[in-house]
Design a protein around this motif. Sequence first.
Motif, PDB file in Angstrom:
ATOM      1  N   GLU A   1       0.829  -1.194   0.000  1.00 48.51           N
ATOM      2  CA  GLU A   1       0.000   0.000   0.000  1.00 48.51           C
ATOM      3  C   GLU A   1       0.869   1.252   0.000  1.00 48.51           C
ATOM      4  O   GLU A   1       1.998   1.259   0.461  1.00 48.51           O
ATOM      5  CB  GLU A   1      -0.908   0.013   1.231  1.00 48.51           C
ATOM      6  N   VAL A   2       0.318   2.336  -0.529  1.00 46.88           N
ATOM      7  CA  VAL A   2       0.984   3.624  -0.466  1.00 46.88           C
ATOM      8  C   VAL A   2       0.441   4.354   0.748  1.00 46.88           C
ATOM      9  O   VAL A   2      -0.675   4.868   0.732  1.00 46.88           O
ATOM     10  CB  VAL A   2       0.732   4.437  -1.751  1.00 46.88           C
ATOM     11  N   LEU A   3       1.187   4.360   1.824  1.00 50.80           N
ATOM     12  CA  LEU A   3       0.739   5.026   3.047  1.00 50.80           C
ATOM     13  C   LEU A   3       0.818   6.532   2.868  1.00 50.80           C
ATOM     14  O   LEU A   3       1.868   7.077   2.551  1.00 50.80           O
ATOM     15  CB  LEU A   3       1.617   4.614   4.230  1.00 50.80           C
ATOM     16  N   LEU A   4      -0.284   7.207   3.074  1.00 53.54           N
ATOM     17  CA  LEU A   4      -0.288   8.663   3.032  1.00 53.54           C
ATOM     18  C   LEU A   4      -0.510   9.252   4.411  1.00 53.54           C
ATOM     19  O   LEU A   4      -0.499  10.471   4.587  1.00 53.54           O
ATOM     20  CB  LEU A   4      -1.362   9.158   2.062  1.00 53.54           C
ATOM     21  N   THR A   5      -0.707   8.388   5.396  1.00 56.18           N
ATOM     22  CA  THR A   5      -0.732   8.808   6.794  1.00 56.18           C
ATOM     23  C   THR A   5       0.228   7.900   7.552  1.00 56.18           C
ATOM     24  O   THR A   5       0.398   6.725   7.198  1.00 56.18           O
ATOM     25  CB  THR A   5      -2.142   8.692   7.408  1.00 56.18           C
ATOM     26  N   PRO A   6       0.894   8.405   8.584  1.00 58.64           N
ATOM     27  CA  PRO A   6       1.885   7.595   9.290  1.00 58.64           C
ATOM     28  C   PRO A   6       1.266   6.359   9.932  1.00 58.64           C
ATOM     29  O   PRO A   6       0.135   6.383  10.408  1.00 58.64           O
ATOM     30  CB  PRO A   6       2.429   8.560  10.353  1.00 58.64           C
ATOM     31  N   ARG A   7       1.998   5.267   9.935  1.00 58.01           N
ATOM     32  CA  ARG A   7       1.536   4.048  10.600  1.00 58.01           C
ATOM     33  C   ARG A   7       1.590   4.212  12.115  1.00 58.01           C
ATOM     34  O   ARG A   7       0.835   3.575  12.846  1.00 58.01           O
ATOM     35  CB  ARG A   7       2.409   2.883  10.149  1.00 58.01           C
ATOM     36  N   PHE A   8       2.478   5.071  12.604  1.00 59.32           N
ATOM     37  CA  PHE A   8       2.592   5.342  14.030  1.00 59.32           C
ATOM     38  C   PHE A   8       2.270   6.815  14.280  1.00 59.32           C
ATOM     39  O   PHE A   8       2.441   7.655  13.396  1.00 59.32           O
ATOM     40  CB  PHE A   8       4.014   5.050  14.529  1.00 59.32           C
ATOM     41  N   ALA A   9       1.825   7.113  15.480  1.00 64.12           N
ATOM     42  CA  ALA A   9       1.606   8.516  15.854  1.00 64.12           C
ATOM     43  C   ALA A   9       2.964   9.217  15.939  1.00 64.12           C
ATOM     44  O   ALA A   9       3.893   8.719  16.576  1.00 64.12           O
ATOM     45  CB  ALA A   9       0.882   8.598  17.191  1.00 64.12           C
TER      46      ALA A   9
ATOM     47  N   PHE B   1       7.522   3.838   9.914  1.00 62.84           N
ATOM     48  CA  PHE B   1       8.345   3.761  11.113  1.00 62.84           C
ATOM     49  C   PHE B   1       7.906   4.754  12.189  1.00 62.84           C
ATOM     50  O   PHE B   1       7.349   5.814  11.891  1.00 62.84           O
ATOM     51  CB  PHE B   1       9.807   4.017  10.742  1.00 62.84           C
ATOM     52  N   ALA B   2       8.208   4.386  13.432  1.00 66.49           N
ATOM     53  CA  ALA B   2       7.885   5.221  14.597  1.00 66.49           C
ATOM     54  C   ALA B   2       9.037   6.190  14.849  1.00 66.49           C
ATOM     55  O   ALA B   2       9.875   5.975  15.731  1.00 66.49           O
ATOM     56  CB  ALA B   2       7.627   4.344  15.819  1.00 66.49           C
ATOM     57  N   TRP B   3       9.079   7.275  14.093  1.00 65.88           N
ATOM     58  CA  TRP B   3      10.155   8.253  14.224  1.00 65.88           C
ATOM     59  C   TRP B   3      10.056   9.003  15.543  1.00 65.88           C
ATOM     60  O   TRP B   3       8.975   9.444  15.932  1.00 65.88           O
ATOM     61  CB  TRP B   3      10.095   9.250  13.074  1.00 65.88           C
ATOM     62  N   PRO B   4      11.175   9.165  16.236  1.00 67.65           N
ATOM     63  CA  PRO B   4      11.164  10.014  17.431  1.00 67.65           C
ATOM     64  C   PRO B   4      11.020  11.472  17.038  1.00 67.65           C
ATOM     65  O   PRO B   4      11.121  11.838  15.858  1.00 67.65           O
ATOM     66  CB  PRO B   4      12.526   9.740  18.070  1.00 67.65           C
ATOM     67  N   ALA B   5      10.795  12.328  18.021  1.00 62.98           N
ATOM     68  CA  ALA B   5      10.627  13.755  17.731  1.00 62.98           C
ATOM     69  C   ALA B   5      11.879  14.333  17.081  1.00 62.98           C
ATOM     70  O   ALA B   5      11.792  15.160  16.165  1.00 62.98           O
ATOM     71  CB  ALA B   5      10.295  14.505  19.015  1.00 62.98           C
ATOM     72  N   ASN B   6      13.053  13.910  17.556  1.00 64.74           N
ATOM     73  CA  ASN B   6      14.317  14.342  16.954  1.00 64.74           C
ATOM     74  C   ASN B   6      14.699  13.330  15.879  1.00 64.74           C
ATOM     75  O   ASN B   6      15.189  12.246  16.182  1.00 64.74           O
ATOM     76  CB  ASN B   6      15.415  14.426  18.017  1.00 64.74           C
ATOM     77  N   ARG B   7      14.433  13.688  14.655  1.00 65.17           N
ATOM     78  CA  ARG B   7      14.672  12.767  13.550  1.00 65.17           C
ATOM     79  C   ARG B   7      15.405  13.483  12.421  1.00 65.17           C
ATOM     80  O   ARG B   7      15.423  14.716  12.359  1.00 65.17           O
ATOM     81  CB  ARG B   7      13.361  12.185  13.044  1.00 65.17           C
ATOM     82  N   PRO B   8      16.012  12.724  11.517  1.00 70.24           N
ATOM     83  CA  PRO B   8      16.748  13.348  10.407  1.00 70.24           C
ATOM     84  C   PRO B   8      15.849  14.267   9.594  1.00 70.24           C
ATOM     85  O   PRO B   8      14.623  14.116   9.568  1.00 70.24           O
ATOM     86  CB  PRO B   8      17.221  12.148   9.581  1.00 70.24           C
TER      87      PRO B   8
ATOM     88  N   PRO C   1       2.405  13.773   1.976  1.00 71.74           N
ATOM     89  CA  PRO C   1       1.765  15.092   2.018  1.00 71.74           C
ATOM     90  C   PRO C   1       2.139  15.853   3.277  1.00 71.74           C
ATOM     91  O   PRO C   1       2.487  15.263   4.310  1.00 71.74           O
ATOM     92  CB  PRO C   1       0.266  14.749   1.987  1.00 71.74           C
ATOM     93  N   ALA C   2       2.065  17.169   3.194  1.00 72.84           N
ATOM     94  CA  ALA C   2       2.478  18.009   4.324  1.00 72.84           C
ATOM     95  C   ALA C   2       1.669  17.724   5.575  1.00 72.84           C
ATOM     96  O   ALA C   2       2.131  17.955   6.695  1.00 72.84           O
ATOM     97  CB  ALA C   2       2.360  19.481   3.933  1.00 72.84           C
ATOM     98  N   SER C   3       0.460  17.203   5.401  1.00 76.30           N
ATOM     99  CA  SER C   3      -0.404  16.959   6.559  1.00 76.30           C
ATOM    100  C   SER C   3       0.163  15.906   7.499  1.00 76.30           C
ATOM    101  O   SER C   3      -0.249  15.819   8.659  1.00 76.30           O
ATOM    102  CB  SER C   3      -1.794  16.524   6.084  1.00 76.30           C
ATOM    103  N   THR C   4       1.106  15.085   7.046  1.00 81.44           N
ATOM    104  CA  THR C   4       1.701  14.090   7.929  1.00 81.44           C
ATOM    105  C   THR C   4       2.669  14.722   8.921  1.00 81.44           C
ATOM    106  O   THR C   4       3.004  14.115   9.933  1.00 81.44           O
ATOM    107  CB  THR C   4       2.455  13.022   7.135  1.00 81.44           C
ATOM    108  N   ALA C   5       3.154  15.935   8.622  1.00 85.55           N
ATOM    109  CA  ALA C   5       4.104  16.641   9.501  1.00 85.55           C
ATOM    110  C   ALA C   5       5.340  15.798   9.776  1.00 85.55           C
ATOM    111  O   ALA C   5       5.895  15.835  10.865  1.00 85.55           O
ATOM    112  CB  ALA C   5       3.437  17.067  10.807  1.00 85.55           C
TER     113      ALA C   5
END
Length: 404
Positions: A65-73, A101-108, A136-140
């Motif tokens: 699938e093409v994820l357009l929303t993050p799998r993790f919060a 992936f579950a990216w931490p707040a401090n990410r690349p 999309p930008a909405s994923t932040a």
Amino acid sequence: MHPPNSVRWWLVLPAIGITLLSLLFIILLLNTPRGLWSQSFQEPLIPTSVAGPLPTKTPFPRTKEVLLTPRFALVPQVTPEAYTLRWRMGVGVAEFNPLLFAWPANRPGWYLNWGVDLNNDATRKMYTGALYLEPPASTALGMSFAPMIRVKDDKIKIPLQTIRELAAAHPGHLWLIGNEPDVRWQDNTKPEVYAVAYHDLYTTIKTADPSAQVAIGGISQVTPLRLRYLERILDHYQRMYGTMIPVDVWNIHTFVLREEENSWGVGLPPGFDDVATGQLWEVADHDNLRLIENQIRLMRRWLADRGERQKPLIISEYGILMPADYGFPPERVAIFMRGSFDLFYRLRDPNVGYSADEERLVQRWVWFGTRFPLYPTGDLFSDKGTPTYLMEEMATYLEPATAP
């Protein structure tokens, strides 16, 4: 005259068996991951005789699938400003989609995925309308995307018309032309062929989007042999088009691997059949930061000698490929990773550095990678998509209070 029934069954059963085996083979073939996985499992990068056979690990299935929303919060992030630490630090996403992936707040602050879309299937099947250059930008997510066009086995892998449409629709990107064209089991392209392909792609992208930046494909490591490969590209471009090859961003990889025919490492570049060996580095050299610094300085001197000093230099892939049981446990990899960040950020030279960046030698870099079953030593995420020890170390390095 007909044979008896028992004889007829002995004649039919082998045919049925062959048919069933053929169907099973087709099913397995259709369900086997392609592209990055299947090709990469043939790479002789790691010497299997050092400490026994390599650990086996079955590739995890890639999402279709093409994820357009993050799998993790995710904690929302903004795309970093140029020359900040987050802007410099990138990561390679071998599964194509960073939203897995579950990216931490401090990410690349940026990433690449060796393609031009999130899931790679659209590109391979030429579903132009399904291509997404970035979430999309909405994923932040707050990570900019650098698309890559593969020039593999002497061929451009995406039609120029598709590239023209993508560049026009998504202006301002950094485009990478090829991945390790100097390595036979990567893009495997002779220098003269690459020069022509680069010309066609550069012209296509710049015509569609003058604001785009174009980076040359990263050689696997900077050695005299690999620089000869680059010189042949430049020479052929000059002969064909009467000018220096137009590179907006110079690009290298900085692995420490062996250059030898029929051996482990990166082998010899295509088109160099007269060469038997290059740098004969050993496994213990693989995380030697002094050797990596030497590569960077060698590249910067090479650029300065050709009037290209005032161009950015990025490292679009580097890391640790050797397994833990070859002497590279997570703690040693973390030391290497932090040391490399320090090196890339602080390395300056008033004679060959990039003046727009306080004479630094390196502007941006990409760690390999999020997760990859064949070379899991540097994985930032587990099979479940959660951060590993290395991702936690990277996030700590990116803490605003402690960042250099």
